[in-house]
Design an enzyme around this catalytic site. Structure first.
Site, PDB file in Angstrom:
ATOM      1  N   LYS A  53      -7.409 -16.969  13.315  1.00 37.57           N
ATOM      2  CA  LYS A  53      -7.589 -16.662  11.871  1.00 37.57           C
ATOM      3  C   LYS A  53      -8.901 -16.538  11.284  1.00 37.57           C
ATOM      4  O   LYS A  53      -8.988 -16.646  10.093  1.00 37.57           O
ATOM      5  CB  LYS A  53      -6.676 -17.600  11.039  1.00 37.57           C
ATOM      6  CG  LYS A  53      -5.291 -17.682  11.666  1.00 37.57           C
ATOM      7  CD  LYS A  53      -4.220 -18.702  10.815  1.00 37.57           C
ATOM      8  CE  LYS A  53      -3.009 -18.848  11.483  1.00 37.57           C
ATOM      9  NZ  LYS A  53      -2.188 -19.985  11.050  1.00 37.57           N
ATOM     10  N   GLU A 109       0.798  -1.230   0.082  1.00 43.32           N
ATOM     11  CA  GLU A 109       0.039  -0.017  -0.198  1.00 43.32           C
ATOM     12  C   GLU A 109       0.750   1.263   0.083  1.00 43.32           C
ATOM     13  O   GLU A 109       1.515   1.508   1.109  1.00 43.32           O
ATOM     14  CB  GLU A 109      -0.813  -0.012   1.234  1.00 43.32           C
ATOM     15  CG  GLU A 109      -1.870   1.053   1.407  1.00 43.32           C
ATOM     16  CD  GLU A 109      -2.785   1.683   0.408  1.00 43.32           C
ATOM     17  OE1 GLU A 109      -2.462   2.613  -0.146  1.00 43.32           O
ATOM     18  OE2 GLU A 109      -3.523   0.836   0.154  1.00 43.32           O
ATOM     19  N   ASP A 167       2.896 -14.266  11.955  1.00 39.72           N
ATOM     20  CA  ASP A 167       1.760 -14.763  11.194  1.00 39.72           C
ATOM     21  C   ASP A 167       0.943 -13.884  10.565  1.00 39.72           C
ATOM     22  O   ASP A 167      -0.244 -13.227  10.986  1.00 39.72           O
ATOM     23  CB  ASP A 167       1.098 -15.806  11.752  1.00 39.72           C
ATOM     24  CG  ASP A 167       0.460 -16.721  10.922  1.00 39.72           C
ATOM     25  OD1 ASP A 167       0.103 -16.574   9.751  1.00 39.72           O
ATOM     26  OD2 ASP A 167      -0.019 -18.024  11.419  1.00 39.72           O
ATOM     27  N   HIS A 224      -3.804   9.072  -2.304  1.00 42.64           N
ATOM     28  CA  HIS A 224      -3.674   7.890  -3.101  1.00 42.64           C
ATOM     29  C   HIS A 224      -3.348   7.875  -4.527  1.00 42.64           C
ATOM     30  O   HIS A 224      -2.373   7.128  -5.052  1.00 42.64           O
ATOM     31  CB  HIS A 224      -4.986   6.948  -2.893  1.00 42.64           C
ATOM     32  CG  HIS A 224      -5.157   6.407  -1.649  1.00 42.64           C
ATOM     33  ND1 HIS A 224      -5.244   6.853  -0.506  1.00 42.64           N
ATOM     34  CD2 HIS A 224      -5.008   4.901  -1.364  1.00 42.64           C
ATOM     35  CE1 HIS A 224      -5.433   5.928   0.754  1.00 42.64           C
ATOM     36  NE2 HIS A 224      -4.983   4.758  -0.004  1.00 42.64           N
TER      37      HIS A 224
END
Length: 364
Positions: A173, A41, A249, A347
């Site tokens: 998760k 990003e 992770d 952006h």
């Protein structure tokens, strides 16, 4: 075939490139940290850096660790629901906790059982074990302790059928209310008071606009969307970037990004109080990806590399507060960009090349 796949894997790995950067300094609990981030990003590092600047100029942020305990929840089955309930009552009886703790704790020097909470679905019993894990993220550690307890229980409950070491009541998760309410890993609150002049000069907006936007976007808007733990602007952006940089992770960004961002006008409405509450930050400073060269260097940059011998668990706890502090900076900057109407412009500037923009313009 093996040669083909080997070449394909090397090709894919060669294509894997992240934008590595450092945001900061983040002034947190009186100390300065340079926050490593790895992302795709384009605006993320610059935006988080701006948030860090605003926090620094306002005297820094503070954090509180509310809880520290990794969980694992096996599922077992009996012939009847009554029999499953008997085991539930046995496990939750305080008189049995010390014995179960001894059995659980023998698998590790650092894994110490904290509590076990059970729930039943018909004749199936889910047991959510929570334990401290030192400086490790700790899922393997808690799993070994759980296996010890299951083996022990099999003697008094020979009709217990072990379906799985994980029954998703952990929950790992996946977004889950149990983590949002009970916590998993580290539960952290981070806060700061941003001065009025800093809001205006650094963030290019004002306190009243930020407070209103936070209420309508992060709180009301998320509620309208039926969010679960997602009462924030983009916590997962920062969590994932820091996780990749420090060898965590990445898939655990799901529950680690559970966050509620609060904003309130203080000091007669002049200044901004902002906080992030994150109940399930799952991090470790030993094991797994923390041993990779680049990730190890990033942990070293933060001063949390490896295990702390003097105070086991303090390195991973510090890392969790740095994650929360970084999220605070990211939330502050993005919300300000939205409030000031700068989101699209920034952006287009940082996340798209001018060549791409010209193509889009000409095609329209």
């Amino acid at each position: 075939m093996s040669l083909y796949w080997g070449s394909a894997v090397r090709c894919l790995l060669g294509m894997c490139r992240f934008l590595w950067g450092v945001a900061g300094p983040l002034l947190l609990d009186g100390k300065e940290y340079s926050v490593p981030m790895a992302t795709t990003e384009g605006c993320l590092v610059a935006s988080t850096n701006r948030g860090c600047k605003a926090i620094y100029a306002s005297g820094g942020a503070g954090s509180v660790l509310l809880r520290d305990g990794m969980t694992r929840a096996p599922v077992v089955r009996f012939g009847t629901a009554k029999r499953a309930a008997e085991l539930k009552f046995f496990i939750e009886d305080p008189a049995n906790f010390d014995t179960l703790s001894v059995v659980f704790n023998r698998s590790s020097r650092f894994g110490k059982l904290q509590n076990i909470k059970c729930t039943i679905a018909g004749k199936n019993l889910y047991m959510r074990f929570s334990c401290s894990t030192g400086d490790a993220m700790g899922m393997n550690m808690v799993s070994k302790g759980v296996q010890n307890v299951l083996d022990y229980l099999q003697t008094d409950f020979p009709d217990m059928e072990i379906i799985g070491i994980s029954g998703n009541f952990c929950s790992d998760k996946k977004p889950a209310a149990v983590n949002w309410i009970e916590g998993r890993g580290k539960s952290v609150v981070c806060e700061a008071v941003i001065k009025e002049e800093v809001v205006q000069k650094v963030l290019k907006t004002n306190v009243a606009t930020l407070v209103e936007l936070n209420m309508l976007k992060n709180l009301t808007g998320s509620a309208m969307a039926g969010a679960l733990g997602g009462f924030n602007a983009h916590a997962s952006n920062i969590v994932t970037a820091v996780y990749i940089a420090t060898g965590q992770d990445p898939a655990q960004n799901v529950e680690s990004s559970h966050c509620i961002t609060m904003m309130e006008a203080v000091n007669d409405g002049k200044d901004l109080h902002i906080s992030v509450t994150m109940p399930s930050i799952e991090v470790g400073t030993v094991g797994g990806g923390t041993q990779l060269a680049s990730q190890s260097a990033c942990l070293n940059l933060l001063g949390v590399k490896g295990a702390c011998n003097d105070s086991p668990g303090s390195n991973s706890r510090l890392l969790s507060t740095i994650v929360a502090g970084s999220v605070l900076a990211g939330e502050l900057s993005l919300m300000s960009a939205i409030a000031a109407g700068q989101l699209v412009k920034s952006h287009m500037k940082y996340n798209r090349s001018s060549k791409d923009v010209s193509k889009i313009t000409s095609s329209n």
